[in-house]
Design a protein around this motif. Structure first.
Motif, PDB file in Angstrom:
ATOM      1  N   LEU A 117       0.831  -1.197   0.000  1.00  0.00           N
ATOM      2  CA  LEU A 117       0.000   0.000   0.000  1.00  0.00           C
ATOM      3  C   LEU A 117       0.873   1.258   0.000  1.00  0.00           C
ATOM      4  N   TRP A 118       1.980   1.254   0.760  1.00  0.00           N
ATOM      5  CA  TRP A 118       2.883   2.415   0.751  1.00  0.00           C
ATOM      6  C   TRP A 118       3.415   2.647  -0.658  1.00  0.00           C
ATOM      7  N   ARG A 119       3.796   1.512  -1.317  1.00  0.00           N
ATOM      8  CA  ARG A 119       4.357   1.637  -2.666  1.00  0.00           C
ATOM      9  C   ARG A 119       3.328   2.165  -3.658  1.00  0.00           C
ATOM     10  N   ALA A 120       2.102   1.682  -3.524  1.00  0.00           N
ATOM     11  CA  ALA A 120       1.056   2.118  -4.452  1.00  0.00           C
ATOM     12  C   ALA A 120       0.826   3.624  -4.343  1.00  0.00           C
ATOM     13  N   ILE A 121       0.803   4.130  -3.121  1.00  0.00           N
ATOM     14  CA  ILE A 121       0.604   5.570  -2.933  1.00  0.00           C
ATOM     15  C   ILE A 121       1.820   6.344  -3.411  1.00  0.00           C
ATOM     16  N   ALA A 122       3.003   5.822  -3.120  1.00  0.00           N
ATOM     17  CA  ALA A 122       4.232   6.514  -3.526  1.00  0.00           C
ATOM     18  C   ALA A 122       4.342   6.638  -5.035  1.00  0.00           C
ATOM     19  N   GLU A 123       3.792   5.671  -5.764  1.00  0.00           N
ATOM     20  CA  GLU A 123       3.863   5.711  -7.223  1.00  0.00           C
ATOM     21  C   GLU A 123       3.089   6.886  -7.809  1.00  0.00           C
ATOM     22  N   ARG A 124       2.198   7.447  -7.001  1.00  0.00           N
ATOM     23  CA  ARG A 124       1.453   8.616  -7.472  1.00  0.00           C
ATOM     24  C   ARG A 124       2.308   9.878  -7.437  1.00  0.00           C
ATOM     25  N   SER A 125       3.470   9.791  -6.764  1.00  0.00           N
ATOM     26  CA  SER A 125       4.346  10.946  -6.627  1.00  0.00           C
ATOM     27  C   SER A 125       5.412  10.902  -7.706  1.00  0.00           C
ATOM     28  N   THR A 126       5.713  12.049  -8.299  1.00  0.00           N
ATOM     29  CA  THR A 126       6.799  12.119  -9.273  1.00  0.00           C
ATOM     30  C   THR A 126       8.112  12.217  -8.528  1.00  0.00           C
ATOM     31  N   GLY A 127       9.158  11.756  -9.196  1.00  0.00           N
ATOM     32  CA  GLY A 127      10.492  11.900  -8.619  1.00  0.00           C
ATOM     33  C   GLY A 127      10.753  11.017  -7.434  1.00  0.00           C
ATOM     34  N   MET A 128      10.139   9.799  -7.407  1.00  0.00           N
ATOM     35  CA  MET A 128      10.354   8.958  -6.235  1.00  0.00           C
ATOM     36  C   MET A 128      11.745   8.352  -6.188  1.00  0.00           C
ATOM     37  N   GLY A 129      12.595   8.644  -7.208  1.00  0.00           N
ATOM     38  CA  GLY A 129      13.987   8.260  -7.082  1.00  0.00           C
ATOM     39  C   GLY A 129      14.638   9.042  -5.964  1.00  0.00           C
ATOM     40  N   ASP A 130      14.070  10.205  -5.655  1.00  0.00           N
ATOM     41  CA  ASP A 130      14.544  11.007  -4.535  1.00  0.00           C
ATOM     42  C   ASP A 130      13.815  10.561  -3.284  1.00  0.00           C
ATOM     43  N   ARG A 131      14.549  10.003  -2.312  1.00  0.00           N
ATOM     44  CA  ARG A 131      13.928   9.468  -1.097  1.00  0.00           C
ATOM     45  C   ARG A 131      13.218  10.549  -0.296  1.00  0.00           C
ATOM     46  N   ARG A 132      13.520  11.821  -0.558  1.00  0.00           N
ATOM     47  CA  ARG A 132      12.912  12.888   0.218  1.00  0.00           C
ATOM     48  C   ARG A 132      11.689  13.479  -0.494  1.00  0.00           C
ATOM     49  N   GLN A 133      11.205  12.797  -1.534  1.00  0.00           N
ATOM     50  CA  GLN A 133      10.019  13.262  -2.228  1.00  0.00           C
ATOM     51  C   GLN A 133       8.812  13.137  -1.304  1.00  0.00           C
ATOM     52  N   ARG A 134       8.113  14.230  -1.100  1.00  0.00           N
ATOM     53  CA  ARG A 134       6.975  14.222  -0.181  1.00  0.00           C
ATOM     54  C   ARG A 134       5.725  13.585  -0.806  1.00  0.00           C
ATOM     55  N   ILE A 135       4.950  12.941   0.057  1.00  0.00           N
ATOM     56  CA  ILE A 135       3.657  12.376  -0.332  1.00  0.00           C
ATOM     57  C   ILE A 135       2.583  13.339   0.166  1.00  0.00           C
ATOM     58  N   HIS A 136       1.735  13.814  -0.739  1.00  0.00           N
ATOM     59  CA  HIS A 136       0.739  14.819  -0.378  1.00  0.00           C
ATOM     60  C   HIS A 136      -0.620  14.192  -0.088  1.00  0.00           C
ATOM     61  N   PRO A 137      -1.460  14.868   0.693  1.00  0.00           N
ATOM     62  CA  PRO A 137      -2.752  14.291   1.094  1.00  0.00           C
ATOM     63  C   PRO A 137      -3.616  13.814  -0.060  1.00  0.00           C
ATOM     64  N   GLU A 138      -3.609  14.548  -1.171  1.00  0.00           N
ATOM     65  CA  GLU A 138      -4.462  14.134  -2.291  1.00  0.00           C
ATOM     66  C   GLU A 138      -4.039  12.771  -2.845  1.00  0.00           C
ATOM     67  N   GLN A 139      -2.756  12.446  -2.768  1.00  0.00           N
ATOM     68  CA  GLN A 139      -2.297  11.135  -3.216  1.00  0.00           C
ATOM     69  C   GLN A 139      -2.847  10.038  -2.308  1.00  0.00           C
ATOM     70  N   VAL A 140      -2.843  10.292  -1.015  1.00  0.00           N
ATOM     71  CA  VAL A 140      -3.359   9.311  -0.066  1.00  0.00           C
ATOM     72  C   VAL A 140      -4.863   9.148  -0.244  1.00  0.00           C
ATOM     73  N   LEU A 141      -5.570  10.251  -0.345  1.00  0.00           N
ATOM     74  CA  LEU A 141      -7.032  10.203  -0.436  1.00  0.00           C
ATOM     75  C   LEU A 141      -7.515   9.579  -1.739  1.00  0.00           C
ATOM     76  N   ALA A 142      -6.686   9.626  -2.767  1.00  0.00           N
ATOM     77  CA  ALA A 142      -7.079   9.045  -4.056  1.00  0.00           C
ATOM     78  C   ALA A 142      -6.893   7.529  -4.097  1.00  0.00           C
ATOM     79  N   GLU A 143      -6.151   6.985  -3.144  1.00  0.00           N
ATOM     80  CA  GLU A 143      -5.864   5.551  -3.162  1.00  0.00           C
ATOM     81  C   GLU A 143      -7.124   4.736  -2.828  1.00  0.00           C
ATOM     82  N   GLU A 144      -7.390   3.720  -3.634  1.00  0.00           N
ATOM     83  CA  GLU A 144      -8.531   2.847  -3.406  1.00  0.00           C
ATOM     84  C   GLU A 144      -8.109   1.653  -2.553  1.00  0.00           C
TER      85      GLU A 144
END
Length: 392
Positions: A117-144
């Motif tokens: 589930l963490w990976r699925a949400i993280a995939e919604r973020s661009t630039g996840m090659g950067d470990r410090r890429q932030r995950i924003h609330p809309e990404q979490v709320l969009a996850e089914e």
């Protein structure tokens, strides 16, 4: 997914909860952090209004869902526990209220212990090659997520809780056995039940560590075409552990030092918290930096097994660390001269051999049951996978 379970966007069953408070310089604000890998929250030192640069902090309530924008990619999600009700966080910790008519927060908590589930949400973020890429609330709320009826959620939670408690009990029994073994070895090495005069009568003698060990150094010039097997030392006298090999092409070190079986070794940087050990056969020929001084035992005087047992006592670490200036700084190094000056009572060789026999017996028992640890580690993920497929 269980039969009849709907896939529901989290935004349908929880909403952002924001309770901002202007920072008052005269106040102290209880604070929390979130462990990675679904391990829950922890209490942090309070935020002092006089010291923080934040103008606003956000109050959280028990039962709310919370996560760290910065470390969500590695599972920094949790439910606020009752003991952290009313704590404060920065805006780096988005917080949500669960809809009690459709979602049990405990069900959500178990759901978010799954790395998939963490990976699925993280995939919604661009630039996840950067470990410090932030995950924003809309990404979490969009996850089914799979969402059964509320009664079924509660039944599943109760079942997982019961199984998790049994796993925790099994872990606790193993940890307790290990703790008791450590206490036995420490007691044998120190014999706190004997007076100094009694020890002297039984053949114990006062020595400095430098009397019974000698510094060992086997330096090797680093070449770019080699890879050097490496290890580290756990704190709290928990032994050595393998690390990734050191690439001669990538390291800045010009020399590395080869270790040999039976050497006494420690970390200059973490000696204050028990980073001492003995090199076992599995690490013979591995390499370390000069931050890990090594010593050979004088075989007529001291056995490595005795030193391994003796150095499991926190009192020993503290006594040696007191010889270092500035130990208020956790990064103050403990130098070999301090270690070698340490004075203690050395038992006769016959008693040292008894300690070695106990350690050997314990090691054999641990090896025979070593498969239990990975089995315990695998149990909970398997249970969660089955639970959220409707199999519990």
């Amino acid at each position: 997914m269980g039969a009849g379970w709907a896939m529901v966007p989290l935004g349908e069953v929880m909403r952002t909860a924001v309770d901002p408070h202007k920072v008052d310089a005269s106040r102290s604000y209880p604070n929390l952090g979130i462990y990675g890998f679904g391990r829950g929250v922890f209490s942090k030192p309070a935020i002092e209004g006089t010291n923080t640069s934040a103008s606003t902090l956000y109050r959280v309530r028990a039962g709310q869902f919370i996560y760290s924008r910065l470390f969500a990619f590695e599972g920094a999600y949790s439910i606020v526990p009752p003991e952290c009700d009313g704590y404060f966080v920065s805006n780096e910790f988005p917080t949500f209220d669960c809809d009690p008519r459709r979602l049990d927060s405990r069900f959500l908590s178990w759901l978010f212990k799954r790395p998939s589930l963490w990976r699925a949400i993280a995939e919604r973020s661009t630039g996840m090659g950067d470990r410090r890429q932030r995950i924003h609330p809309e990404q979490v709320l969009a996850e089914e997520v799979p969402l059964p009826a509320l009664d079924e959620q509660r039944r599943i939670v109760a079942r997982i809780d019961s199984l998790a408690a049994k796993i925790a009990e099994a872990r606790g029994l193993r940890e307790d056995a290990a703790s008791q073994t450590t206490k036995l070895l420490v007691a044998m090495a120190h014999r706190g039940d004997m007076t100094r005069s009694a020890k002297l009568r039984d053949g114990w003698r006062p020595v400095r560590l430098g009397d019974v060990v000698e510094e060992f150094s086997d330096p090797h010039v680093v070449t770019t075409d080699r890879s050097y097997p490496n290890f580290g030392i756990f704190s709290f006298a928990r032994g050595l552990f393998p690390k990734a090999p050191i690439s001669g092409l990538e390291t800045s070190a010009t020399r590395l030092y080869r270790a040999r079986t039976g050497l006494f070794i420690y970390s200059r940087l973490f000696a204050f918290e028990g980073s001492y050990g003995i090199v076992g056969d599995e690490f013979d020929g591995c390499f370390v930096s000069n931050e890990y001084p090594m010593f050979a035992c004088k075989p007529s005087d001291v056995l490595p097994d005795f030193l391994a047992a003796y150095f499991q006592s926190p009192e020993v670490w503290r006594a040696i660390a007191e010889g270092s200036s500035g130990l208020g700084d956790r990064r103050q190094r403990v130098q070999p001269a301090q270690v070698l000056r340490h004075e203690f009572m050395l038992p006769p060789m016959e008693w040292q051999r008894k300690i070695a026999q106990v350690r050997k017996s314990v090691a054999a028992h641990a090896a025979a049951h070593s498969e239990v640890v990975p089995e315990l580690d695998a149990l909970l993920p398997a249970i969660l996978d089955r639970a959220f497929k409707g199999g519990l």
